[in-house]
Design an enzyme around this catalytic site. Structure first.
Site, PDB file in Angstrom:
ATOM      1  N   ASP A  64      26.226  77.568  26.002  1.00 35.72           N
ATOM      2  CA  ASP A  64      25.800  78.350  27.156  1.00 35.72           C
ATOM      3  C   ASP A  64      25.059  79.570  26.637  1.00 35.72           C
ATOM      4  O   ASP A  64      25.660  80.451  26.025  1.00 35.72           O
ATOM      5  CB  ASP A  64      27.021  78.768  27.978  1.00 35.72           C
ATOM      6  CG  ASP A  64      26.640  79.571  29.222  1.00 35.72           C
ATOM      7  OD1 ASP A  64      25.447  79.894  29.397  1.00 35.72           O
ATOM      8  OD2 ASP A  64      27.551  79.888  30.015  1.00 35.72           O
ATOM      9  N   SER A 149       5.610  79.554  29.843  1.00 40.26           N
ATOM     10  CA  SER A 149       5.162  79.008  31.117  1.00 40.26           C
ATOM     11  C   SER A 149       3.815  79.620  31.480  1.00 40.26           C
ATOM     12  O   SER A 149       3.485  80.723  31.034  1.00 40.26           O
ATOM     13  CB  SER A 149       6.181  79.332  32.218  1.00 40.26           C
ATOM     14  OG  SER A 149       5.667  79.046  33.505  1.00 40.26           O
ATOM     15  N   TYR A 167      11.513  85.311  37.375  1.00 39.19           N
ATOM     16  CA  TYR A 167      11.067  84.290  36.428  1.00 39.19           C
ATOM     17  C   TYR A 167       9.757  84.683  35.738  1.00 39.19           C
ATOM     18  O   TYR A 167       9.679  84.657  34.498  1.00 39.19           O
ATOM     19  CB  TYR A 167      10.943  82.935  37.127  1.00 39.19           C
ATOM     20  CG  TYR A 167      10.572  81.801  36.211  1.00 39.19           C
ATOM     21  CD1 TYR A 167      11.519  81.226  35.366  1.00 39.19           C
ATOM     22  CD2 TYR A 167       9.279  81.298  36.184  1.00 39.19           C
ATOM     23  CE1 TYR A 167      11.186  80.180  34.524  1.00 39.19           C
ATOM     24  CE2 TYR A 167       8.927  80.253  35.355  1.00 39.19           C
ATOM     25  CZ  TYR A 167       9.881  79.695  34.523  1.00 39.19           C
ATOM     26  OH  TYR A 167       9.538  78.665  33.675  1.00 39.19           O
ATOM     27  N   LYS A 171       9.220  85.550  31.682  1.00 39.05           N
ATOM     28  CA  LYS A 171       8.257  84.814  30.868  1.00 39.05           C
ATOM     29  C   LYS A 171       7.166  85.728  30.301  1.00 39.05           C
ATOM     30  O   LYS A 171       6.715  85.519  29.167  1.00 39.05           O
ATOM     31  CB  LYS A 171       7.647  83.671  31.684  1.00 39.05           C
ATOM     32  CG  LYS A 171       8.641  82.565  32.021  1.00 39.05           C
ATOM     33  CD  LYS A 171       9.247  81.953  30.759  1.00 39.05           C
ATOM     34  CE  LYS A 171      10.089  80.734  31.062  1.00 39.05           C
ATOM     35  NZ  LYS A 171      10.674  80.132  29.831  1.00 39.05           N
TER      36      LYS A 171
END
Length: 258
Positions: A64, A149, A167, A171
């Site tokens: 994890d 990404s 997000y 990134k």
């Protein structure tokens, strides 16, 4: 890829999608691959489907990335199992929370976006670097690749109503982190760092999110990227000669706007 035969690679987020596709490509190149993910049983099932000559070189480990003890336990096992050194790290694990920053009740989930996409990659790199230093002492080449990404380059305006919240922040920060690492590792002549940034890719990424209405405005593509496309990008980076660093590889579907 010949020079990577028998070398040790770690791939995070290895239980599905891009991560599993990368594992398969590295195994085809005769590398030893440690897959890290929370879903150990899924990785064990995937391992059972591998050709016999690859099964013995794939080692699934439960990990994890939001838990430092879990992460360090995985790398401690690797250190003991593989003579205190490794050669390739693919920081692929990622997750997205499809809610808006201003929504209520999502504090823990948006924190997890940062923990998985950014801090998980940072801590894995720190643990890997310690073992890569040992490998480099033996004259062995090493490489760290961040799977980023398209949203690490742009915050899209053409997907109205979709809440990506932190997000793109994570990134963008991951790209900046690689530049910081590049400067810190400037004296390590056998170590290269790269980032590969895919656009829309056909995976299960985000499909389990309960807030499905936020994804309704995603544009449709006749042919999004496949996980195998991204995996091929990774092997292209690794296969480049030592005097060449593919610092940034941006790959998108031909029809994707950005």
């Amino acid at each position: 890829m010949e020079r990577w035969r028998g070398k040790v690679a770690v791939v995070t987020g290895a239980s599905a999608g891009i991560g599993w596709a990368i594992c398969k490509e590295l195994l085809k190149a005769d590398m030893i691959v440690i897959g890290l993910a929370r879903r150990l049983k899924v990785m064990e099932e995937l391992k059972s489907q591998l050709p016999p000559n690859q099964k013995d070189r794939f080692f699934p480990r439960e990990c994890d990335l939001t838990s430092l003890p879990s992460l360090r336990t995985a790398f401690h096992w690797l250190e003991q199992r593989f003579a205190q050194r490794m050669h390739v790290l693919i920081n692929n694990a990622g997750m997205c929370e499809f809610s808006k920053l201003l929504d209520t009740g999502n504090d823990e989930s948006i924190k997890r976006v940062i923990d998985v996409n950014l801090m998980g990659a940072v801590y894995c790199t720190k643990e890997a670097y310690r073992l890569m230093k040992k490998a480099m002492e033996f004259g062995e080449e090493c490489h760290v690749i961040q799977v980023n990404s398209l949203l690490g380059h742009v915050v899209p305006q053409h997907i109205p109503g979709c809440g990506f919240n932190l997000y793109p922040v994570a990134k963008h920060a991951l790209r900046a982190t690689n530049e910081i690492l590049r400067r810190e590792m400037a004296d390590d002549k056998l170590l290269r760092l790269s980032t590969i940034s895919p656009g829309l890719t056909e995976t299960d990424f985000g499909k389990k999110d309960p807030v499905s209405e936020n994804v309704d405005s995603f544009p449709s593509f006749t042919e999004p990227l496949k996980p195998e496309d991204v995996a091929n990008g990774v092997t292209f980076i690794l296969g480049s000669p030592l005097h060449v660093t593919i610092a940034e590889l941006l790959m998108v579907p031909t029809t994707e706007r950005y």
